[in-house]
Design a protein around this motif. Structure first.
Motif, PDB file in Angstrom:
ATOM      1  N   GLY A   1     -43.919  -0.370 -19.865  1.00  0.00           N
ATOM      2  CA  GLY A   1     -42.546  -0.427 -19.376  1.00  0.00           C
ATOM      3  C   GLY A   1     -41.824  -1.689 -19.796  1.00  0.00           C
ATOM      4  O   GLY A   1     -42.338  -2.515 -20.544  1.00  0.00           O
ATOM      5  N   PRO A   2     -40.611  -1.845 -19.293  1.00  0.00           N
ATOM      6  CA  PRO A   2     -39.760  -2.960 -19.707  1.00  0.00           C
ATOM      7  C   PRO A   2     -40.120  -4.275 -19.023  1.00  0.00           C
ATOM      8  O   PRO A   2     -40.846  -4.303 -18.032  1.00  0.00           O
ATOM      9  CB  PRO A   2     -38.375  -2.501 -19.264  1.00  0.00           C
TER      10      PRO A   2
ATOM     11  N   CYS B   1     -36.823  -3.652 -23.597  1.00  0.00           N
ATOM     12  CA  CYS B   1     -37.792  -2.677 -24.084  1.00  0.00           C
ATOM     13  C   CYS B   1     -38.993  -3.385 -24.698  1.00  0.00           C
ATOM     14  O   CYS B   1     -38.845  -4.305 -25.492  1.00  0.00           O
ATOM     15  CB  CYS B   1     -37.125  -1.788 -25.130  1.00  0.00           C
ATOM     16  N   THR B   2     -40.198  -2.949 -24.346  1.00  0.00           N
ATOM     17  CA  THR B   2     -41.417  -3.485 -24.954  1.00  0.00           C
ATOM     18  C   THR B   2     -42.143  -2.450 -25.807  1.00  0.00           C
ATOM     19  O   THR B   2     -43.034  -2.793 -26.570  1.00  0.00           O
ATOM     20  CB  THR B   2     -42.396  -4.006 -23.886  1.00  0.00           C
ATOM     21  N   CYS B   3     -41.748  -1.170 -25.700  1.00  0.00           N
ATOM     22  CA  CYS B   3     -42.446  -0.119 -26.446  1.00  0.00           C
ATOM     23  C   CYS B   3     -41.767   0.197 -27.780  1.00  0.00           C
ATOM     24  O   CYS B   3     -42.338   0.886 -28.612  1.00  0.00           O
ATOM     25  CB  CYS B   3     -42.536   1.155 -25.605  1.00  0.00           C
TER      26      CYS B   3
ATOM     27  N   SER C   1     -36.943   2.823 -27.466  1.00  0.00           N
ATOM     28  CA  SER C   1     -35.599   2.936 -26.915  1.00  0.00           C
ATOM     29  C   SER C   1     -34.553   3.175 -27.997  1.00  0.00           C
ATOM     30  O   SER C   1     -34.574   2.558 -29.052  1.00  0.00           O
ATOM     31  CB  SER C   1     -35.253   1.656 -26.152  1.00  0.00           C
TER      32      SER C   1
ATOM     33  N   TYR D   1     -32.334  -0.129 -28.152  1.00  0.00           N
ATOM     34  CA  TYR D   1     -33.116  -1.351 -28.294  1.00  0.00           C
ATOM     35  C   TYR D   1     -32.193  -2.528 -28.571  1.00  0.00           C
ATOM     36  O   TYR D   1     -31.261  -2.368 -29.357  1.00  0.00           O
ATOM     37  CB  TYR D   1     -34.132  -1.184 -29.438  1.00  0.00           C
TER      38      TYR D   1
ATOM     39  N   TRP E   1     -32.581  -3.001 -25.266  1.00  0.00           N
ATOM     40  CA  TRP E   1     -32.538  -2.610 -23.861  1.00  0.00           C
ATOM     41  C   TRP E   1     -33.375  -1.357 -23.634  1.00  0.00           C
ATOM     42  O   TRP E   1     -33.440  -0.470 -24.481  1.00  0.00           O
ATOM     43  CB  TRP E   1     -31.094  -2.375 -23.425  1.00  0.00           C
ATOM     44  N   CYS E   2     -34.004  -1.285 -22.498  1.00  0.00           N
ATOM     45  CA  CYS E   2     -34.854  -0.143 -22.159  1.00  0.00           C
ATOM     46  C   CYS E   2     -34.005   1.054 -21.756  1.00  0.00           C
ATOM     47  O   CYS E   2     -33.056   0.926 -20.990  1.00  0.00           O
ATOM     48  CB  CYS E   2     -35.782  -0.528 -21.009  1.00  0.00           C
ATOM     49  N   ASP E   3     -34.357   2.239 -22.262  1.00  0.00           N
ATOM     50  CA  ASP E   3     -33.710   3.484 -21.830  1.00  0.00           C
ATOM     51  C   ASP E   3     -34.728   4.441 -21.216  1.00  0.00           C
ATOM     52  O   ASP E   3     -34.490   5.633 -21.132  1.00  0.00           O
ATOM     53  CB  ASP E   3     -32.954   4.147 -22.990  1.00  0.00           C
ATOM     54  N   THR E   4     -35.862   3.934 -20.811  1.00  0.00           N
ATOM     55  CA  THR E   4     -36.994   4.644 -20.189  1.00  0.00           C
ATOM     56  C   THR E   4     -37.714   5.598 -21.141  1.00  0.00           C
ATOM     57  O   THR E   4     -38.425   6.493 -20.707  1.00  0.00           O
ATOM     58  CB  THR E   4     -36.605   5.388 -18.888  1.00  0.00           C
TER      59      THR E   4
ATOM     60  N   HIS F   1     -40.280   5.046 -22.740  1.00  0.00           N
ATOM     61  CA  HIS F   1     -41.721   4.879 -22.554  1.00  0.00           C
ATOM     62  C   HIS F   1     -42.275   5.922 -21.584  1.00  0.00           C
ATOM     63  O   HIS F   1     -43.442   6.249 -21.654  1.00  0.00           O
ATOM     64  CB  HIS F   1     -42.036   3.470 -22.037  1.00  0.00           C
TER      65      HIS F   1
END
Length: 64
Positions: free
Chosen positions: A5-6, A33-35, A38, A41, A43-46, A48
């Motif tokens: 997750g973020p 975002c770490t995966c 996104s 990117y 920024w996380c958009d879920t 993952h």
């Protein structure tokens, strides 16, 4: 906490990307975002969450 997750950081925040582009967020909490899945990117958009996880050994025992 989801290891894929973020990272949550207090905002507002500016992030300098590898290409030198600056991404800004005025939100009071920003999710980074770490995966790298996104569409927005860094920024996380879920995204993952959509990844299928392999069954754990515990799940294998329940299906027998």
């Amino acid at each position: 906490m989801d290891p894929q997750g973020p990272i949550l950081i207090e905002g507002p925040v500016e992030i300098v990307l590898e290409d030198g582009t600056v991404a800004r967020s005025d939100r009071f909490v920003a999710a980074l975002c770490t995966c790298r899945r996104s569409r927005v990117y860094p920024w996380c958009d879920t995204s993952h969450r959509r990844r299928a996880r392999p069954p754990s050994p515990r799940d294998d025992r329940r299906s027998r």
